[in-house]
Design a protein around this motif. Structure first.
Motif, PDB file in Angstrom:
ATOM      1  N   GLN A   1      57.644   8.448  -3.996  1.00 37.60           N
ATOM      2  CA  GLN A   1      57.704   8.504  -2.541  1.00 37.60           C
ATOM      3  C   GLN A   1      56.345   8.891  -1.980  1.00 37.60           C
ATOM      4  O   GLN A   1      55.610   9.675  -2.604  1.00 37.60           O
ATOM      5  CB  GLN A   1      58.725   9.549  -2.073  1.00 37.60           C
ATOM      6  N   ARG A   2      56.008   8.354  -0.813  1.00 42.44           N
ATOM      7  CA  ARG A   2      54.807   8.846  -0.166  1.00 42.44           C
ATOM      8  C   ARG A   2      55.053  10.298   0.240  1.00 42.44           C
ATOM      9  O   ARG A   2      56.195  10.710   0.481  1.00 42.44           O
ATOM     10  CB  ARG A   2      54.455   7.985   1.050  1.00 42.44           C
ATOM     11  N   LEU A   3      53.992  11.068   0.337  1.00 44.28           N
ATOM     12  CA  LEU A   3      54.120  12.511   0.548  1.00 44.28           C
ATOM     13  C   LEU A   3      54.921  12.848   1.805  1.00 44.28           C
ATOM     14  O   LEU A   3      55.731  13.777   1.795  1.00 44.28           O
ATOM     15  CB  LEU A   3      52.731  13.154   0.625  1.00 44.28           C
ATOM     16  N   ASP A   4      54.715  12.108   2.884  1.00 44.57           N
ATOM     17  CA  ASP A   4      55.462  12.410   4.105  1.00 44.57           C
ATOM     18  C   ASP A   4      56.955  12.193   3.917  1.00 44.57           C
ATOM     19  O   ASP A   4      57.779  12.963   4.421  1.00 44.57           O
ATOM     20  CB  ASP A   4      54.929  11.595   5.283  1.00 44.57           C
ATOM     21  N   GLU A   5      57.322  11.166   3.167  1.00 40.15           N
ATOM     22  CA  GLU A   5      58.736  10.903   2.904  1.00 40.15           C
ATOM     23  C   GLU A   5      59.342  12.013   2.053  1.00 40.15           C
ATOM     24  O   GLU A   5      60.458  12.474   2.311  1.00 40.15           O
ATOM     25  CB  GLU A   5      58.896   9.557   2.203  1.00 40.15           C
ATOM     26  N   TYR A   6      58.594  12.441   1.017  1.00 40.95           N
ATOM     27  CA  TYR A   6      59.116  13.500   0.140  1.00 40.95           C
ATOM     28  C   TYR A   6      59.316  14.795   0.918  1.00 40.95           C
ATOM     29  O   TYR A   6      60.371  15.451   0.811  1.00 40.95           O
ATOM     30  CB  TYR A   6      58.176  13.737  -1.047  1.00 40.95           C
ATOM     31  N   ILE A   7      58.310  15.193   1.708  1.00 44.84           N
ATOM     32  CA  ILE A   7      58.405  16.461   2.446  1.00 44.84           C
ATOM     33  C   ILE A   7      59.543  16.416   3.457  1.00 44.84           C
ATOM     34  O   ILE A   7      60.290  17.391   3.615  1.00 44.84           O
ATOM     35  CB  ILE A   7      57.052  16.788   3.103  1.00 44.84           C
TER      36      ILE A   7
ATOM     37  N   GLY B   1      47.011   9.203   8.021  1.00 39.90           N
ATOM     38  CA  GLY B   1      47.640  10.396   8.585  1.00 39.90           C
ATOM     39  C   GLY B   1      48.455  11.214   7.609  1.00 39.90           C
ATOM     40  O   GLY B   1      49.067  12.211   8.004  1.00 39.90           O
ATOM     41  N   VAL B   2      48.470  10.821   6.337  1.00 38.11           N
ATOM     42  CA  VAL B   2      49.312  11.499   5.346  1.00 38.11           C
ATOM     43  C   VAL B   2      48.460  11.919   4.160  1.00 38.11           C
ATOM     44  O   VAL B   2      47.977  11.077   3.390  1.00 38.11           O
ATOM     45  CB  VAL B   2      50.461  10.593   4.857  1.00 38.11           C
ATOM     46  N   ALA B   3      48.273  13.223   3.996  1.00 38.29           N
ATOM     47  CA  ALA B   3      47.471  13.732   2.881  1.00 38.29           C
ATOM     48  C   ALA B   3      47.965  15.119   2.513  1.00 38.29           C
ATOM     49  O   ALA B   3      48.633  15.791   3.310  1.00 38.29           O
ATOM     50  CB  ALA B   3      45.989  13.776   3.260  1.00 38.29           C
ATOM     51  N   GLY B   4      47.621  15.551   1.317  1.00 34.21           N
ATOM     52  CA  GLY B   4      48.092  16.843   0.835  1.00 34.21           C
ATOM     53  C   GLY B   4      47.422  18.026   1.482  1.00 34.21           C
ATOM     54  O   GLY B   4      47.929  19.150   1.409  1.00 34.21           O
ATOM     55  N   HIS B   5      46.275  17.810   2.133  1.00 31.06           N
ATOM     56  CA  HIS B   5      45.511  18.932   2.690  1.00 31.06           C
ATOM     57  C   HIS B   5      45.704  19.106   4.183  1.00 31.06           C
ATOM     58  O   HIS B   5      45.450  20.191   4.726  1.00 31.06           O
ATOM     59  CB  HIS B   5      44.025  18.735   2.401  1.00 31.06           C
ATOM     60  N   ALA B   6      46.119  18.061   4.899  1.00 27.60           N
ATOM     61  CA  ALA B   6      46.253  18.119   6.351  1.00 27.60           C
ATOM     62  C   ALA B   6      47.080  16.928   6.812  1.00 27.60           C
ATOM     63  O   ALA B   6      47.254  15.954   6.080  1.00 27.60           O
ATOM     64  CB  ALA B   6      44.869  18.098   7.022  1.00 27.60           C
ATOM     65  N   GLY B   7      47.562  17.017   8.048  1.00 23.14           N
ATOM     66  CA  GLY B   7      48.301  15.895   8.615  1.00 23.14           C
ATOM     67  C   GLY B   7      49.605  16.278   9.275  1.00 23.14           C
ATOM     68  O   GLY B   7      50.114  15.550  10.119  1.00 23.14           O
ATOM     69  N   LEU B   8      50.166  17.415   8.905  1.00 22.46           N
ATOM     70  CA  LEU B   8      51.450  17.817   9.490  1.00 22.46           C
ATOM     71  C   LEU B   8      51.286  18.386  10.896  1.00 22.46           C
ATOM     72  O   LEU B   8      50.300  19.053  11.209  1.00 22.46           O
ATOM     73  CB  LEU B   8      52.144  18.854   8.609  1.00 22.46           C
TER      74      LEU B   8
ATOM     75  N   MET C   1      56.398  17.106  11.228  1.00 22.23           N
ATOM     76  CA  MET C   1      56.292  15.721  10.760  1.00 22.23           C
ATOM     77  C   MET C   1      54.828  15.313  10.634  1.00 22.23           C
ATOM     78  O   MET C   1      53.936  15.909  11.237  1.00 22.23           O
ATOM     79  CB  MET C   1      56.976  14.791  11.762  1.00 22.23           C
ATOM     80  N   PHE C   2      54.592  14.296   9.819  1.00 20.33           N
ATOM     81  CA  PHE C   2      53.333  13.569   9.834  1.00 20.33           C
ATOM     82  C   PHE C   2      53.455  12.460  10.884  1.00 20.33           C
ATOM     83  O   PHE C   2      54.549  11.963  11.164  1.00 20.33           O
ATOM     84  CB  PHE C   2      53.058  12.928   8.478  1.00 20.33           C
ATOM     85  N   ASN C   3      52.337  12.044  11.444  1.00 17.39           N
ATOM     86  CA  ASN C   3      52.290  10.899  12.354  1.00 17.39           C
ATOM     87  C   ASN C   3      53.399  10.925  13.412  1.00 17.39           C
ATOM     88  O   ASN C   3      54.292  10.071  13.432  1.00 17.39           O
ATOM     89  CB  ASN C   3      52.374   9.595  11.555  1.00 17.39           C
ATOM     90  N   PRO C   4      53.363  11.901  14.303  1.00 18.72           N
ATOM     91  CA  PRO C   4      54.410  11.959  15.332  1.00 18.72           C
ATOM     92  C   PRO C   4      54.403  10.695  16.202  1.00 18.72           C
ATOM     93  O   PRO C   4      53.346  10.112  16.443  1.00 18.72           O
ATOM     94  CB  PRO C   4      54.027  13.193  16.147  1.00 18.72           C
ATOM     95  N   PRO C   5      55.565  10.274  16.670  1.00 16.85           N
ATOM     96  CA  PRO C   5      55.625   9.063  17.485  1.00 16.85           C
ATOM     97  C   PRO C   5      54.960   9.268  18.844  1.00 16.85           C
ATOM     98  O   PRO C   5      54.838  10.399  19.334  1.00 16.85           O
ATOM     99  CB  PRO C   5      57.131   8.837  17.640  1.00 16.85           C
TER     100      PRO C   5
END
Length: 498
Positions: A182-188, A241-248, A202-206
């Motif tokens: 899964q991509r990280l945003d989906e897993y989280i 917009g999806v990475a382990g260090h930032a993005g949420l 969330m990552f990448n808010p609408p």
């Protein structure tokens, strides 16, 4: 003075002025503060603006947006905590061991002599990576940029130095993706935020949420101009917009939920996302062999520069470049969240660390010290570069001792409480010194030199971190079987019954 939750209201009320002063000095346009103790939110307050400027020249917008309690913030590096939780969930499942070499799961990571780096070293920033690279200028796709990180070389030998690095967490995000498919945003979302009911994380808010989101920086160098509703971090942005260090993105309410799982042994309500043993593991200092820093598995520990008086060996936390911070104090069962948009409209502003420290200090001061017998004790107060003196006249003609009870949490070997005597009030002799943590009220006695005419308690601090301070109860002088209560006076010390 103390409310039903066992907290003193006055210090929490004083946070308002601290924040208003910072906004007035343009440290940040707006703030949301949230403080919770024992599962109860005691203070949740919004200040200033979520959106105010059009560009980095501080051109005022015609229709600014005020900050709200439910404003959504780009939480920047607090994302790293979520990535760490994801890794530890895989650890619990037996999918990985934190002692495993990363190449066990990501073979191409072996390039540039990285074949022995472990998952633990990535979690504790001891892998040897440099702080970061301008990834957004490198490669063209998320996949290409991931490949660049995985092949990147080291600046230190693994395990020998602590160097905070986004590259560690980007790699861990890739690890989660490789092991779960899964991509990280989906897993989280599936394993952390949805189970916990964190609806605004969330990552990448609408785009529909834009006007609830705090604006960040004017970035013409990325071609985005004012960044608003997209991740601020250039590298995370370049990784879709999806990475382990930032993005949420998240809110104060949702981050309180996150903090609560570390106070409730991995549980929030009826939802258990980590085992108690895993929580205990994450809050341990994993780099004791490296001096002058403390770090758990994903968490910073005991960092006075933003935890201030809440600092403790098991106080956990993290900050974010956009102006966010999270402090979790298991000892005090307290969570302190400070969310700001300090990079709006530019990162070239005053540091918010002073604000972070002062908010944590007031939160700590709201936790009362249980004074024996519910009496009033002298309290030396808080302050940077402080010298606070409690003094009395005496007349010591026979062998005598100063007797008192004390409680203190004083920044070890940087701040000091001292007992001093003098014959003339000009030249002083040091008799006793206090620094560190007492953990409980203690009875103390100090011999007074014959000829002493003045005695004093002197509390001095350095220019930054404070502990929870120094309390002195019922100081008296005993000569033989006789006891006297000197009349102590001070312009700095105050008498408290909490």
């Amino acid at each position: 003075m103390i409310n039903i939750h066992g907290i003193v209201k006055a210090p929490l009320n004083e946070i308002d002025q601290i924040i208003q002063n910072a906004i007035h000095l343009n440290v940040m346009p707006g703030v949301v503060v949230s403080i919770a103790t024992k599962g109860i939110t005691l203070k949740e307050q919004a200040y200033g603006y979520a959106y105010r400027y059009l560009d980095d020249q501080f051109t005022e917008a015609e229709n600014p947006i005020y900050m709200r309690k439910d404003t959504i913030f780009d939480i920047a590096s607090i994302t790293k905590i979520f990535t760490s939780i994801a890794v530890m969930q895989l650890f619990e499942e037996g999918t990985l061991s934190i002692e495993d070499a990363v190449v066990t799961y990501i073979p191409e990571f072996a390039e540039n002599n990285k074949e022995k780096i472990t998952i633990r070293q990535l979690l504790t920033h001891t892998s040897g990576f440099e702080s970061g690279i301008p990834l957004y200028k490198m490669g063209k796709t998320r996949e290409e940029r991931i490949a660049i990180v995985l092949k990147h070389g080291l600046v230190n030998l693994p395990g020998t130095n602590y160097k905070y690095s986004d590259l560690n967490m980007i790699t861990l995000g890739v690890l989660v993706e490789r092991l779960t498919g899964q991509r990280l945003d989906e897993y989280i979302k599936q394993n952390i935020t949805e189970p916990l009911g964190m609806k605004d994380t969330m990552f990448n808010p609408p785009a529909s949420l834009k006007y609830r989101i705090a604006a960040t920086e004017y970035q013409p160098w990325t071609g985005r101009n004012l960044v608003w509703g997209q991740v601020h971090d250039e590298n995370a942005w370049s990784m879709d917009g999806v990475a382990g260090h930032a993005g949420l993105f998240s809110t104060a309410h949702d981050l309180t939920i996150l903090g609560q799982i570390f106070l409730n042994k991995g549980k929030y309500g009826q939802t258990q996302i980590l085992k108690p043993s895993t929580i205990a593991l994450m809050e341990q200092n994993m780099i004791q062999a490296i001096p002058d820093t403390e770090h758990g598995l994903g968490f910073e520990l005991n960092q006075g520069w933003y935890m201030d008086a809440l600092s403790n060996v098991n106080t956990m936390g993290h900050t974010g470049f956009t102006g966010t911070s999270l402090v979790i104090s298991p000892k005090n069962n307290t969570i302190v969240i400070l969310l700001t948009n300090r990079v709006h409209p530019t990162r070239q502003t005053t540091s918010i660390n002073q604000t972070r420290r002062l908010v944590a200090r007031k939160a700590a001061d709201a936790i009362p010290v249980a004074i024996p017998g519910h009496q009033k004790a002298w309290f030396a107060g808080f302050g940077d570069n402080k010298k606070s003196i409690l003094q009395a006249k005496v007349n010591i003609q026979k062998p005598s001792i100063l007797i008192f009870q004390t409680w203190y949490q004083i920044q070890k070997n940087k701040d000091f409480g001292k007992i001093e005597s003098s014959q003339d009030g000009i030249l002083w002799q040091e008799l006793d010194t206090f620094t560190g943590i007492s953990n409980r009220w203690q009875k103390q006695s100090t011999s007074l030199p014959i000829g002493t005419r003045f005695i004093r308690f002197q509390y001095s601090t350095d220019d930054s971190v404070n502990g929870r301070g120094w309390y002195v109860l019922q100081p008296k002088v005993k000569t033989g079987n006789k006891e006297i209560l000197p009349q102590f006076t001070s312009n700095d010390w105050i008498q408290r019954d909490w």
